[in-house]
Design an enzyme around this catalytic site. Structure first.
Site, PDB file in Angstrom:
ATOM      1  CD  GLN A  95      -1.118  -0.120   3.735  1.00 30.20           C
ATOM      2  OE1 GLN A  95      -1.377   0.857   4.431  1.00 30.20           O
ATOM      3  NE2 GLN A  95      -1.631  -1.332   3.965  1.00 30.20           N
ATOM      4  CG  HIS A  97      -0.797   5.921   3.669  1.00 34.33           C
ATOM      5  ND1 HIS A  97      -1.862   5.065   3.585  1.00 34.33           N
ATOM      6  CD2 HIS A  97       0.015   5.432   4.639  1.00 34.33           C
ATOM      7  CE1 HIS A  97      -1.707   4.084   4.476  1.00 34.33           C
ATOM      8  NE2 HIS A  97      -0.577   4.295   5.119  1.00 34.33           N
ATOM      9  CD  GLU A 132       1.443   4.649   8.119  1.00 31.78           C
ATOM     10  OE1 GLU A 132       0.236   4.934   8.049  1.00 31.78           O
ATOM     11  OE2 GLU A 132       1.880   3.503   7.877  1.00 31.78           O
ATOM     12  CG  HIS A 262       3.942   1.351   4.076  1.00 27.26           C
ATOM     13  ND1 HIS A 262       3.389   2.352   3.315  1.00 27.26           N
ATOM     14  CD2 HIS A 262       3.113   1.179   5.129  1.00 27.26           C
ATOM     15  CE1 HIS A 262       2.265   2.777   3.886  1.00 27.26           C
ATOM     16  NE2 HIS A 262       2.073   2.065   4.983  1.00 27.26           N
ATOM     17  NE  ARG A 281      -6.415  -1.824   1.492  1.00 27.13           N
ATOM     18  CZ  ARG A 281      -7.407  -0.950   1.692  1.00 27.13           C
ATOM     19  NH1 ARG A 281      -8.070  -0.461   0.644  1.00 27.13           N
ATOM     20  NH2 ARG A 281      -7.746  -0.584   2.907  1.00 27.13           N
TER      21      ARG A 281
END
Length: 399
Positions: A95, A97, A132, A262, A281
């Protein structure tokens, strides 16, 4: 200061016991992949001892008192971060982001198309980016970011299977980020996307060279075998040879910028991110996959994983500064002998106990005793917080 209750996420890759064990709860056998402590519309934290329905409602009733004028001016009337416990027992999807611009455009586009926010085929559930930071509580295994093309070639060149040879040709012709883009796209999209049989041939070749003790990277080959066992024939299995493997020991931290491919593999950690649930994804999942949208958001530049070293404050607190404005994370390790310690931070904060028993006191005299797995929300107006006891606190706040 308000006690908050986390919202469990029962994704199929989650461990059935890691988070319940941490929180002192009985296990039901159902996977508990994540526990959310934030205000995202998909799962705002509860307030078991408050008149308000949830944490989002409490903040909405007095945004400036809860968030402070500075945070309101920068991020609006909502908490800009989301704190989670995360416990993968199986590999997550491959995936990425989106960055802020892509998230805003994608959210607007899907809204205009009338796609419901809870539709499983939706890519953008909010208009926010999602960088993140994860801190390992136990050994945490993951893949993060692309290897240098030359290093990927080293892992592929002695496999002696057709798919590996195709990838090698692409990377040798162009050993740059553009070459890695072409190699990754060859794996996951288009008419030359490999068949399950071709993927299986690579996985079997990786297993064979581990058994013969001739592997240039036993860890990478082991990850290929793990992914093949969970998602047989998925092209994302082979992508593991293009990505950096990362092992975090307890207390170590990894920052994952927007655009970085990641996949977490196993372990238990605390994760903080911008308040978003946007995930694009490419494979290794039964959930919605949108290859074209995912590829449009990926950064293909080879780079080592971003392991963050903390800055120490006093004898008890480590602060991990990520290169974003939305959040920072501090870990405070207390012993009774320390006496009462200031928990460094300001503005809106979520404090989560991940070990032992800790008593918190704010400037108003409000007091909460936390045991492992319990959390509080500290309003900006509550001021400085002091802690006493024996255990470990994780605090999320805004720089």
């Amino acid at each position: 200061m308000e006690r908050i209750s986390g919202v469990a996420r029962h994704y199929e890759w989650g461990s059935p016991d890691a988070i319940p064990w941490l929180m002192g709860q009985d296990t039901s056998g159902e996977p508990v992949a994540e526990m959310w402590f934030g205000v995202h519309p998909s799962g705002p934290a509860g307030l078991p001892e408050s008149e308000y329905e949830n944490l989002a409602a409490l903040i909405a009733a007095d945004p400036e008192g809860a968030l402070g004028a500075d945070v309101c001016s920068r991020f609006g009337d909502s908490l800009p971060f989301l704190l989670k416990l995360i416990a993968p027992a199986k590999p997550l999807s491959l995936q990425v982001h989106p960055d802020l611009e892509a998230a805003r455009e994608g959210f607007k586009r899907e809204n205009a198309a009338g796609v419901p926010v809870d539709d499983p085929t939706r890519n953008y559930r909010d208009p926010n980016h999602k960088p993140e930071l994860v801190i390992a509580l136990t050994r945490l295994e993951t893949m993060c970011g692309f290897r240098a093309p030359r290093r990927a070639i080293e892992l592929l060149e002695d496999l002696d299977v057709a798919l590996a040879e195709r990838l090698i040709r692409v990377l040798r012709d162009d050993p740059t980020a553009d070459g890695m883009r072409r190699a990754f796209a060859l794996l996951i999209s288009g008419p030359r996307r490999p068949t399950p049989e071709e993927v299986t041939a690579v996985a079997e070749a990786c297993a064979a060279r581990v058994e013969s003790d001739h592997s240039p990277s036993p860890r990478a080959d082991s990850i290929v075998q793990l992914l093949q066992s969970e998602h047989p024939g998925d092209p994302g299995v082979v992508a593991a040879l293009l990505l950096n493997p990362v092992t975090l020991r307890g207390g170590e931290a990894l920052f994952v910028p927007s655009g970085t491919v990641h996949a977490y593999l196993s372990g238990l950690g605390v994760e903080i991110m911008a308040s978003s649930d946007n995930v694009l994804r490419a494979g290794l999942t039964s959930k919605h996959v949108d290859i074209d949208e995912m590829l449009s958001c990926v950064d293909f530049v080879a780079a080592p994983p971003i392991r963050l070293a903390p800055e120490m404050f006093g004898a008890a607190t480590e602060v991990f500064y990520a290169p974003v404005d939305d959040f920072e994370l501090a870990v405070t390790r207390l012993r009774e002998a320390h006496g009462q310690q200031v928990v460094r931070g300001r503005g809106p904060r979520v404090i989560l106990c991940v070990d032992g028993h800790i008593t918190l006191t704010d400037e108003s005299g409000s007091r909460e005793r936390l045991k492992c797995g319990q959390a509080v929300f500290v309003r900006a107006a509550d001021g400085q917080v002091r802690a006493k006891g024996s255990g470990v606190l994780v605090q999320a706040d805004v720089p």
